[in-house]
Write a protein that holds these residues in place. Structure first.
Motif, PDB file in Angstrom:
ATOM      1  N   UNK A  11     -12.898 -15.239   2.198  1.00 47.01           N
ATOM      2  CA  UNK A  11     -13.417 -14.445   1.081  1.00 47.01           C
ATOM      3  C   UNK A  11     -14.871 -14.067   1.303  1.00 47.01           C
ATOM      4  N   UNK A  12     -15.647 -14.996   1.814  1.00 45.69           N
ATOM      5  CA  UNK A  12     -17.078 -14.741   2.046  1.00 45.69           C
ATOM      6  C   UNK A  12     -17.279 -13.641   3.084  1.00 45.69           C
ATOM      7  N   UNK A  13     -16.468 -13.626   4.117  1.00 45.53           N
ATOM      8  CA  UNK A  13     -16.664 -12.677   5.210  1.00 45.53           C
ATOM      9  C   UNK A  13     -15.922 -11.353   5.025  1.00 45.53           C
ATOM     10  N   UNK A  14     -14.809 -11.380   4.328  1.00 44.26           N
ATOM     11  CA  UNK A  14     -14.023 -10.159   4.177  1.00 44.26           C
ATOM     12  C   UNK A  14     -13.967  -9.645   2.740  1.00 44.26           C
ATOM     13  N   UNK A  15     -14.435 -10.461   1.814  1.00 47.20           N
ATOM     14  CA  UNK A  15     -14.352 -10.092   0.409  1.00 47.20           C
ATOM     15  C   UNK A  15     -13.070 -10.631  -0.204  1.00 47.20           C
ATOM     16  N   UNK A  16     -13.168 -11.089  -1.424  1.00 46.06           N
ATOM     17  CA  UNK A  16     -12.009 -11.726  -2.049  1.00 46.06           C
ATOM     18  C   UNK A  16     -10.852 -10.753  -2.268  1.00 46.06           C
ATOM     19  N   UNK A  17     -11.156  -9.480  -2.451  1.00 48.93           N
ATOM     20  CA  UNK A  17     -10.097  -8.497  -2.660  1.00 48.93           C
ATOM     21  C   UNK A  17      -9.364  -8.149  -1.365  1.00 48.93           C
ATOM     22  N   UNK A  18     -10.001  -8.305  -0.229  1.00 47.50           N
ATOM     23  CA  UNK A  18      -9.429  -7.869   1.043  1.00 47.50           C
ATOM     24  C   UNK A  18      -8.932  -9.015   1.927  1.00 47.50           C
ATOM     25  N   UNK A  55     -13.503 -15.854  16.180  1.00 47.38           N
ATOM     26  CA  UNK A  55     -13.597 -15.158  17.463  1.00 47.38           C
ATOM     27  C   UNK A  55     -13.184 -13.693  17.317  1.00 47.38           C
ATOM     28  N   UNK A  56     -12.117 -13.458  16.590  1.00 48.82           N
ATOM     29  CA  UNK A  56     -11.607 -12.096  16.418  1.00 48.82           C
ATOM     30  C   UNK A  56     -12.636 -11.189  15.716  1.00 48.82           C
ATOM     31  N   UNK A  57     -13.275 -11.732  14.698  1.00 50.36           N
ATOM     32  CA  UNK A  57     -14.259 -10.955  13.946  1.00 50.36           C
ATOM     33  C   UNK A  57     -15.640 -10.970  14.584  1.00 50.36           C
ATOM     34  N   UNK A  58     -15.784 -11.741  15.655  1.00 55.47           N
ATOM     35  CA  UNK A  58     -17.069 -11.861  16.364  1.00 55.47           C
ATOM     36  C   UNK A  58     -18.187 -12.259  15.397  1.00 55.47           C
ATOM     37  N   UNK A  59     -17.916 -13.305  14.637  1.00 58.96           N
ATOM     38  CA  UNK A  59     -18.904 -13.827  13.696  1.00 58.96           C
ATOM     39  C   UNK A  59     -19.958 -14.631  14.453  1.00 58.96           C
ATOM     40  N   UNK A  60     -21.124 -14.823  13.864  1.00 51.01           N
ATOM     41  CA  UNK A  60     -22.185 -15.556  14.543  1.00 51.01           C
ATOM     42  C   UNK A  60     -21.814 -17.030  14.738  1.00 51.01           C
ATOM     43  N   UNK A  61     -22.399 -17.671  15.744  1.00 51.75           N
ATOM     44  CA  UNK A  61     -22.117 -19.082  16.022  1.00 51.75           C
ATOM     45  C   UNK A  61     -22.325 -19.993  14.802  1.00 51.75           C
ATOM     46  N   UNK A  62     -23.240 -19.663  13.956  1.00 49.64           N
ATOM     47  CA  UNK A  62     -23.519 -20.490  12.779  1.00 49.64           C
ATOM     48  C   UNK A  62     -22.334 -20.546  11.807  1.00 49.64           C
ATOM     49  N   UNK A  63     -21.405 -19.613  11.921  1.00 47.95           N
ATOM     50  CA  UNK A  63     -20.249 -19.573  11.029  1.00 47.95           C
ATOM     51  C   UNK A  63     -19.030 -20.287  11.581  1.00 47.95           C
ATOM     52  N   UNK A  64     -19.148 -20.826  12.767  1.00 48.60           N
ATOM     53  CA  UNK A  64     -18.015 -21.482  13.389  1.00 48.60           C
ATOM     54  C   UNK A  64     -17.711 -22.758  12.671  1.00 48.60           C
TER      55      UNK A  64
END
Length: 64
Positions: A11-18, A55-64
């Protein structure tokens, strides 16, 4: 990781609606060509699925 934490991160990264729609429709190579919903339903741990999403969304290391 608990499933509730997994969905909070989604939800935080994609939004709760999506987030749920994305999880049901986006095929993730890192999950063996499955969607998030399929992987979770087939018994993959929330932690393993999150790592694949990360990995798929290429989020920053801090979000792992």
């Amino acid at each position: 990781m608990r499933l509730t934490e997994f969905w909070e991160r989604m939800d935080r990264h994609l939004g709760s609606a999506y987030a749920r729609t994305w999880a049901e429709t986006q095929v993730v190579r890192e999950l063996g060509g499955r969607t998030v919903t399929e992987a979770l339903a087939e018994g993959e741990s929330a932690k393993a699925v999150w790592r694949a999403v990360w990995a798929h969304l290429q989020l920053p290391p801090s979000e792992r």
